[in-house]
Scaffold this motif. Structure first.
Motif, PDB file in Angstrom:
ATOM      1  N   UNK A  21      -5.035   8.143  -4.987  1.00  0.00           N
ATOM      2  CA  UNK A  21      -4.078   8.412  -3.915  1.00  0.00           C
ATOM      3  C   UNK A  21      -4.465   7.604  -2.687  1.00  0.00           C
ATOM      4  N   UNK A  22      -3.460   7.146  -1.935  1.00  0.00           N
ATOM      5  CA  UNK A  22      -3.692   6.489  -0.650  1.00  0.00           C
ATOM      6  C   UNK A  22      -2.747   7.120   0.366  1.00  0.00           C
ATOM      7  N   UNK A  23      -3.318   7.556   1.493  1.00  0.00           N
ATOM      8  CA  UNK A  23      -2.548   8.216   2.545  1.00  0.00           C
ATOM      9  C   UNK A  23      -2.695   7.398   3.823  1.00  0.00           C
ATOM     10  N   UNK A  24      -1.571   7.097   4.485  1.00  0.00           N
ATOM     11  CA  UNK A  24      -1.648   6.310   5.717  1.00  0.00           C
ATOM     12  C   UNK A  24      -2.168   7.150   6.873  1.00  0.00           C
ATOM     13  N   UNK A  25      -2.386   6.514   8.010  1.00  0.00           N
ATOM     14  CA  UNK A  25      -2.999   7.201   9.150  1.00  0.00           C
ATOM     15  C   UNK A  25      -2.141   8.321   9.706  1.00  0.00           C
ATOM     16  N   UNK A  26      -0.841   8.316   9.384  1.00  0.00           N
ATOM     17  CA  UNK A  26       0.074   9.364   9.854  1.00  0.00           C
ATOM     18  C   UNK A  26       0.147  10.546   8.897  1.00  0.00           C
ATOM     19  N   UNK A  27      -0.512  10.433   7.754  1.00  0.00           N
ATOM     20  CA  UNK A  27      -0.484  11.504   6.764  1.00  0.00           C
ATOM     21  C   UNK A  27       0.562  11.314   5.690  1.00  0.00           C
ATOM     22  N   UNK A  28       1.212  10.173   5.683  1.00  0.00           N
ATOM     23  CA  UNK A  28       2.224   9.889   4.663  1.00  0.00           C
ATOM     24  C   UNK A  28       1.604   9.286   3.418  1.00  0.00           C
ATOM     25  N   UNK A  29       2.048   9.750   2.279  1.00  0.00           N
ATOM     26  CA  UNK A  29       1.548   9.231   1.007  1.00  0.00           C
ATOM     27  C   UNK A  29       2.184   7.869   0.749  1.00  0.00           C
ATOM     28  N   UNK A  30       1.358   6.836   0.608  1.00  0.00           N
ATOM     29  CA  UNK A  30       1.882   5.497   0.359  1.00  0.00           C
ATOM     30  C   UNK A  30       1.619   5.021  -1.070  1.00  0.00           C
TER      31      UNK A  30
ATOM     32  N   UNK B 188       5.087  -4.030   4.329  1.00  0.00           N
ATOM     33  CA  UNK B 188       5.250  -3.491   5.675  1.00  0.00           C
ATOM     34  C   UNK B 188       4.282  -2.333   5.846  1.00  0.00           C
ATOM     35  N   UNK B 189       3.540  -2.364   6.956  1.00  0.00           N
ATOM     36  CA  UNK B 189       2.543  -1.332   7.231  1.00  0.00           C
ATOM     37  C   UNK B 189       3.147   0.064   7.152  1.00  0.00           C
ATOM     38  N   UNK B 190       2.354   1.001   6.632  1.00  0.00           N
ATOM     39  CA  UNK B 190       2.706   2.426   6.555  1.00  0.00           C
ATOM     40  C   UNK B 190       3.814   2.740   5.535  1.00  0.00           C
ATOM     41  N   UNK B 191       4.247   1.754   4.781  1.00  0.00           N
ATOM     42  CA  UNK B 191       5.302   1.959   3.787  1.00  0.00           C
ATOM     43  C   UNK B 191       4.677   2.106   2.399  1.00  0.00           C
ATOM     44  N   UNK B 192       5.425   2.698   1.450  1.00  0.00           N
ATOM     45  CA  UNK B 192       4.893   2.829   0.087  1.00  0.00           C
ATOM     46  C   UNK B 192       4.474   1.474  -0.483  1.00  0.00           C
TER      47      UNK B 192
END
Length: 138
Positions: A7-16, A112-116
Motif C-alpha cells: 500500500x502507498x498513502x500520500x501525505x494527505x491520507x489518500x490511497x494512491x 501527477x503528484x498525489x494521484x493514483x
C-alpha cells in the motif's frame, strides 16, 4: 507465506496504490480507501500519543494473522506491507518499494503528484521484488 499486499498513502491520507500479492479475500474499492485513510489517521495519532520523543509513528503492527510494516518518507508518503507473521526482510522490501517509487513513479513525466499510481514499469518491478521476497521466505 510471504507478502500479502503493498500500500502507498500520500501525505494527505489518500490511497494512491494498493496491490494484493497473495490469494486473500478481496475487499471492495471503498473499503480499501477507508482502510488506507484509517491507517494514515492511526499513524498520525501514534506520533502525538507516543511517550518516546522523536517517535515517527507506528512501524510494525503484529497480529496472529498478519504483520504490517510501515515507513514514512520525509515528504509524508507512507509505504506499508502486510505479510504473514514473522516474514523476514520486510524493512528491506519497503525501502526497495520506495526506491522503485522514486525511479518509476516520481521520474515519470506523466505522473501527477498525489494521484493514483498507474505506471506499468513500477507494477512490473514491484511484482518482481515481491516475488523475490516471497521465494526467499519459503
Amino acid at each position: 507465506l510471504g507478502v500479502y499486499s503493498v500500500w502507498i498513502i500520500n501525505k494527505s491520507g489518500g490511497l494512491v496504490f494498493q496491490k494484493n500479492y497473495a490469494d486473500i479475500d478481496a475487499i471492495d474499492t471503498n473499503e480499501t480507501l477507508r482502510l488506507g485513510s484509517i491507517w494514515h489517521s492511526l499513524h498520525a495519532i501514534s506520533i502525538q500519543l507516543s511517550p518516546v520523543e522523536g517517535c515517527t509513528g507506528i512501524e510494525l503492527l503484529e497480529t496472529s494473522k498478519f504483520d504490517l510494516h510501515c515507513i514514512q518518507t520525509l515528504t509524508g508518503t507512507k509505504f506499508f506491507v502486510t505479510a504473514s507473521p514473522k516474514t523476514i526482510g520486510l524493512d528491506h522490501l519497503l525501502h526497495t518499494v520506495y526506491d522503485l517509487y522514486s525511479d518509476f513513479v516520481m521520474k515519470n513525466p506523466f505522473y501527477e503528484m498525489e494521484m493514483p499510481i498507474r505506471c506499468e514499469l513500477f507494477d512490473q518491478n514491484l511484482a518482481y521484488a515481491v516475488r523475490t521476497m516471497n521465494n526467499n521466505n519459503q
